[in-house]
Motif scaffolding. Sequence first.
Motif, short mmCIF file in Angstrom:
data_model
loop_
_atom_site.label_atom_id
_atom_site.label_comp_id
_atom_site.label_asym_id
_atom_site.label_seq_id
_atom_site.Cartn_x
_atom_site.Cartn_y
_atom_site.Cartn_z
N ASP A 29 6.65 3.31 -5.02
CA ASP A 29 7.71 2.09 -5.34
C ASP A 29 6.76 0.98 -5.96
OD1 ASP A 29 5.80 1.67 -3.09
OD2 ASP A 29 7.48 0.61 -1.97
N GLU A 30 5.47 0.67 -5.75
CA GLU A 30 4.89 -0.03 -6.35
C GLU A 30 4.76 0.04 -7.95
OE1 GLU A 30 1.89 -1.60 -2.81
OE2 GLU A 30 1.33 0.00 -4.18
N VAL A 33 7.91 -0.99 -9.74
CA VAL A 33 8.07 -2.16 -9.62
C VAL A 33 7.24 -2.57 -11.11
CG1 VAL A 33 7.39 -4.43 -8.70
CG2 VAL A 33 8.49 -2.46 -7.43
N LYS A 34 5.98 -2.10 -11.13
CA LYS A 34 5.27 -2.63 -12.25
C LYS A 34 5.97 -2.32 -13.51
CE LYS A 34 0.78 -2.68 -14.32
NZ LYS A 34 -0.72 -2.36 -14.10
N GLU A 37 9.29 -3.94 -14.05
CA GLU A 37 9.26 -5.37 -13.95
C GLU A 37 10.53 -6.11 -13.15
OE1 GLU A 37 8.77 -6.60 -18.05
OE2 GLU A 37 6.84 -6.06 -18.06
N ALA A 38 10.47 -5.51 -12.06
CA ALA A 38 11.74 -6.15 -11.32
C ALA A 38 11.52 -5.92 -9.62
CB ALA A 38 13.05 -5.42 -11.61
N GLU A 39 11.79 -6.86 -8.89
CA GLU A 39 11.62 -7.03 -7.27
C GLU A 39 12.12 -5.65 -6.89
OE1 GLU A 39 12.00 -9.75 -3.61
OE2 GLU A 39 12.38 -10.65 -5.51
N TRP A 40 11.11 -5.40 -6.06
CA TRP A 40 11.93 -4.08 -5.16
C TRP A 40 12.84 -4.22 -4.13
CZ3 TRP A 40 11.61 1.29 -5.24
CH2 TRP A 40 11.93 1.79 -3.95
N ASP A 41 14.11 -3.52 -4.14
CA ASP A 41 15.05 -3.57 -3.17
C ASP A 41 16.07 -4.82 -3.81
OD1 ASP A 41 16.45 -2.66 -1.16
OD2 ASP A 41 15.85 -4.06 0.23
N SER A 42 15.74 -5.00 -5.09
CA SER A 42 16.71 -6.14 -5.67
C SER A 42 17.86 -5.60 -6.39
CB SER A 42 15.87 -7.02 -6.45
OG SER A 42 15.56 -6.44 -7.51
N PHE A 45 16.58 -4.39 -9.84
CA PHE A 45 15.67 -3.33 -9.73
C PHE A 45 16.52 -2.17 -9.68
CE2 PHE A 45 13.66 0.39 -7.97
CZ PHE A 45 12.41 0.66 -8.49
#
Length: 260
Positions: A29-30, A33-34, A37-42, A45
Amino acid sequence: MAFSNENTAPYHLHSILTCVRESGKGRYDEGWVKALEAEWDSVEFTKRHAEVVNLLLLTIQQLQALPERSRDRFMRYVPAWWSAIIQPKVNWADNGRPAVNVVGQDILDHLESAAEIIAGSLVGSDAVPRSGDLNEISQQCQDWIAFLQEIEASEIDGSLKDQLIAQLEHVVWLIEHVDLFGGARVAGEASRVIGSLAQVGATMSNAQPETAGRWKRGWLGLIAVCLAFNAGVPVLQESIGVGGDLVKEIASVVQDVQGE
């Protein structure tokens, strides 16, 4: 963005998966995210990851257009590419699964090879746009959004209008993120919008003559800039307006197809 395999869907899918793999992160997941370029669980994303799936779907469709031998060779790797994107049997938040394990280098190499053969085989289509200038398409989409917002409710069904605006806004969003998802996604989605505009335009029985005229001019203008983007040729501003030679040629083709 010059004409090359860099405008294709598999190229950008390869780039995103490579970014996840080389992120240096300790979890899947990390790494995602990288890469996105979006926040996880958003919502953002989710939207961006869905576009990654769209890149795979577009790649599969384009592989189906290749000669049989090439098609069969690359289709064998589709399940592995899908697994790298979805990881259906893995907990993405597992600390024991570093992002480097999300996909093997050999699988990535085959994906990059697919980009090269698609670029060579489907050049000039929306699978391999030859131009990198998306300003005209973005402007046309924004003009369409403004135009749709002006149309009276008596002329167009509100739900159809909202759907068209959402599609146009998505094209603009893809253009804003073209470095991530590529020109082929823009070209494909713009073609879908053109089809939607044609269908809705044909059902607007209550449209005023001025509205109908602007609709037709705007539709032909969007076709013109999309053709220019796919073919890698410049489009003069006067060719987008009524009476432009390119628009006249497009109108002639459309009339021939319709049997008018």
